[in-house]
Design a protein around this motif. Structure first.
Motif, PDB file in Angstrom:
ATOM      1  N   TRP A  15      12.174  -6.443  -2.219  1.00 22.08           N
ATOM      2  CA  TRP A  15      11.446  -5.909  -1.068  1.00 22.08           C
ATOM      3  C   TRP A  15      11.935  -6.577   0.216  1.00 22.08           C
ATOM      4  N   ARG A  16      12.081  -7.909   0.199  1.00 22.40           N
ATOM      5  CA  ARG A  16      12.513  -8.647   1.390  1.00 22.40           C
ATOM      6  C   ARG A  16      13.913  -8.220   1.838  1.00 22.40           C
ATOM      7  N   ARG A  17      14.803  -8.021   0.875  1.00 19.19           N
ATOM      8  CA  ARG A  17      16.178  -7.647   1.211  1.00 19.19           C
ATOM      9  C   ARG A  17      16.268  -6.246   1.794  1.00 19.19           C
ATOM     10  N   GLY A  18      15.380  -5.372   1.396  1.00 22.09           N
ATOM     11  CA  GLY A  18      15.487  -3.973   1.768  1.00 22.09           C
ATOM     12  C   GLY A  18      14.784  -3.569   3.040  1.00 22.09           C
ATOM     13  N   ARG A  19      14.430  -4.515   3.900  1.00 18.46           N
ATOM     14  CA  ARG A  19      13.661  -4.143   5.086  1.00 18.46           C
ATOM     15  C   ARG A  19      14.050  -4.990   6.284  1.00 18.46           C
ATOM     16  N   SER A  20      13.602  -4.552   7.434  1.00 25.22           N
ATOM     17  CA  SER A  20      13.801  -5.301   8.676  1.00 25.22           C
ATOM     18  C   SER A  20      12.496  -5.997   9.036  1.00 25.22           C
ATOM     19  N   ALA A  21      12.615  -7.177   9.621  1.00 28.06           N
ATOM     20  CA  ALA A  21      11.427  -7.923  10.036  1.00 28.06           C
ATOM     21  C   ALA A  21      10.677  -7.155  11.116  1.00 28.06           C
ATOM     22  N   LEU A  22       9.368  -7.307  11.117  1.00 25.73           N
ATOM     23  CA  LEU A  22       8.529  -6.663  12.129  1.00 25.73           C
ATOM     24  C   LEU A  22       8.500  -7.501  13.397  1.00 25.73           C
ATOM     25  N   ASP A  23       8.483  -6.827  14.517  1.00 23.77           N
ATOM     26  CA  ASP A  23       8.381  -7.507  15.806  1.00 23.77           C
ATOM     27  C   ASP A  23       6.921  -7.796  16.124  1.00 23.77           C
ATOM     28  N   ARG A  24       6.725  -8.789  16.965  1.00 28.69           N
ATOM     29  CA  ARG A  24       5.388  -9.060  17.502  1.00 28.69           C
ATOM     30  C   ARG A  24       4.946  -7.819  18.269  1.00 28.69           C
ATOM     31  N   THR A  25       3.674  -7.518  18.229  1.00 30.24           N
ATOM     32  CA  THR A  25       3.179  -6.321  18.912  1.00 30.24           C
ATOM     33  C   THR A  25       1.860  -6.631  19.611  1.00 30.24           C
ATOM     34  N   ASP A  26       1.599  -5.925  20.675  1.00 34.35           N
ATOM     35  CA  ASP A  26       0.323  -6.051  21.364  1.00 34.35           C
ATOM     36  C   ASP A  26      -0.632  -4.929  20.977  1.00 34.35           C
TER      37      ASP A  26
ATOM     38  N   ASP B 285      -4.739  -1.218  14.229  1.00 34.05           N
ATOM     39  CA  ASP B 285      -3.576  -0.339  14.169  1.00 34.05           C
ATOM     40  C   ASP B 285      -2.421  -1.000  13.408  1.00 34.05           C
ATOM     41  N   VAL B 286      -2.248  -2.302  13.624  1.00 37.74           N
ATOM     42  CA  VAL B 286      -1.209  -3.043  12.901  1.00 37.74           C
ATOM     43  C   VAL B 286      -1.515  -3.033  11.407  1.00 37.74           C
ATOM     44  N   TYR B 287      -2.770  -3.254  11.048  1.00 31.87           N
ATOM     45  CA  TYR B 287      -3.197  -3.239   9.645  1.00 31.87           C
ATOM     46  C   TYR B 287      -2.884  -1.884   9.002  1.00 31.87           C
ATOM     47  N   GLN B 288      -3.273  -0.809   9.662  1.00 32.29           N
ATOM     48  CA  GLN B 288      -3.005   0.529   9.120  1.00 32.29           C
ATOM     49  C   GLN B 288      -1.505   0.782   8.990  1.00 32.29           C
ATOM     50  N   ARG B 289      -0.748   0.308   9.963  1.00 31.74           N
ATOM     51  CA  ARG B 289       0.700   0.522   9.933  1.00 31.74           C
ATOM     52  C   ARG B 289       1.368  -0.255   8.795  1.00 31.74           C
ATOM     53  N   ILE B 290       0.961  -1.512   8.575  1.00 31.67           N
ATOM     54  CA  ILE B 290       1.610  -2.257   7.483  1.00 31.67           C
ATOM     55  C   ILE B 290       1.211  -1.699   6.117  1.00 31.67           C
TER      56      ILE B 290
ATOM     57  N   ASP C  83     -11.269 -18.065  -2.651  1.00 30.22           N
ATOM     58  CA  ASP C  83     -11.168 -16.780  -1.963  1.00 30.22           C
ATOM     59  C   ASP C  83     -10.243 -16.931  -0.762  1.00 30.22           C
ATOM     60  N   HIS C  84      -9.463 -15.896  -0.482  1.00 34.52           N
ATOM     61  CA  HIS C  84      -8.505 -15.967   0.620  1.00 34.52           C
ATOM     62  C   HIS C  84      -8.521 -14.663   1.404  1.00 34.52           C
ATOM     63  N   TRP C  85      -8.591 -14.781   2.718  1.00 34.20           N
ATOM     64  CA  TRP C  85      -8.540 -13.644   3.628  1.00 34.20           C
ATOM     65  C   TRP C  85      -7.405 -13.882   4.609  1.00 34.20           C
ATOM     66  N   TRP C  86      -6.599 -12.859   4.828  1.00 34.84           N
ATOM     67  CA  TRP C  86      -5.546 -12.926   5.837  1.00 34.84           C
ATOM     68  C   TRP C  86      -6.111 -12.384   7.135  1.00 34.84           C
ATOM     69  N   GLU C  87      -5.559 -12.847   8.251  1.00 33.74           N
ATOM     70  CA  GLU C  87      -6.011 -12.348   9.540  1.00 33.74           C
ATOM     71  C   GLU C  87      -4.832 -11.870  10.367  1.00 33.74           C
ATOM     72  N   LEU C  88      -4.990 -10.660  10.892  1.00 30.72           N
ATOM     73  CA  LEU C  88      -4.061 -10.106  11.865  1.00 30.72           C
ATOM     74  C   LEU C  88      -4.731 -10.202  13.224  1.00 30.72           C
ATOM     75  N   THR C  89      -4.003 -10.723  14.197  1.00 38.25           N
ATOM     76  CA  THR C  89      -4.540 -10.886  15.537  1.00 38.25           C
ATOM     77  C   THR C  89      -3.622 -10.187  16.526  1.00 38.25           C
ATOM     78  N   THR C  90      -4.195  -9.430  17.420  1.00 39.20           N
ATOM     79  CA  THR C  90      -3.414  -8.733  18.439  1.00 39.20           C
ATOM     80  C   THR C  90      -2.523  -9.730  19.177  1.00 39.20           C
ATOM     81  N   GLY C  91      -1.232  -9.417  19.246  1.00 44.37           N
ATOM     82  CA  GLY C  91      -0.278 -10.265  19.945  1.00 44.37           C
ATOM     83  C   GLY C  91       0.336 -11.371  19.106  1.00 44.37           C
ATOM     84  N   ALA C  92      -0.206 -11.626  17.911  1.00 42.05           N
ATOM     85  CA  ALA C  92       0.330 -12.684  17.039  1.00 42.05           C
ATOM     86  C   ALA C  92       1.424 -12.108  16.140  1.00 42.05           C
ATOM     87  N   PRO C  93       2.332 -12.948  15.656  1.00 38.30           N
ATOM     88  CA  PRO C  93       3.374 -12.459  14.752  1.00 38.30           C
ATOM     89  C   PRO C  93       2.773 -11.850  13.485  1.00 38.30           C
TER      90      PRO C  93
END
Length: 167
Positions: A9-20, A25-30, A127-137
């Motif tokens: 999976w890692r080899r077959g893709r391009s890294a995502l850019d930081r986004t505002d 929306d980032v969650y839905q997109r990933i 238990d583990h939760w990930w967090e996506l934050t606007t503007g963060a990598p």
């Protein structure tokens, strides 16, 4: 499923850019552009954060759950896992029709189902939760999620399917 699947999976893709863009929306997109296609590449079916490994004898599900405390600029999520034999589920539904035609990994079923959250499979065992934050990598979060899916969640689903046996 294994580390080799994660590496592919890692080899077959391009890294995502930081986004505002807003975190939701980032969650839905990933989910749509990264996680869904990666899971389907190893045989899973599903979309929108609800995936199942194909089996004629078992439900083996991986379901994303968003926190109910999310805000516009931050979104937390985790992954729930469930395996139950289809005949066992049919018995539950015969007794309790309100349960629906298929189980949900976000609902506690109890025995005879095997259920866990992905965090409990991690070395810390909590238990583990990930967090996506606007503007963060986004990349570090996505990388960790995918590593846990391929190296922990999918092997757990396989192991539980084998442990619960054939009907």
């Amino acid at each position: 499923m294994s580390r080799a699947d994660y590496d592919a999976w890692r080899r077959g893709r391009s890294a995502l850019d930081r986004t505002d863009d807003p975190a939701k929306d980032v969650y839905q997109r990933i989910l749509r552009d990264e996680i869904g296609p990666a899971l389907r590449a190893v045989g899973a079916r599903g979309s929108s954060g609800r995936f199942a490994m194909p089996s004629a004898t078992h439900w083996a599900q991986l379901t994303f759950q968003k926190s109910s405390w999310n805000e516009a600029d931050a979104l937390a999520f985790t992954i729930n896992l469930l395996v139950i034999r289809r005949d066992a589920w049919a018995s539950i539904v015969a007794r309790d029709p309100w349960m629906g035609k298929e189980p949900s990994a976000t609902s506690h079923i109890g025995p005879p189902a095997a259920q866990t959250r992905i965090g409990f499979l991690r070395p810390a065992g909590t238990d583990h939760w990930w967090e996506l934050t606007t503007g963060a990598p986004v990349e570090p979060v996505l990388d960790e999620v995918m590593s846990d899916i391929f190296c922990l969640a999918l092997p757990w689903l396989d192991a539980q399917t084998a442990a619960l046996g054939r009907p």
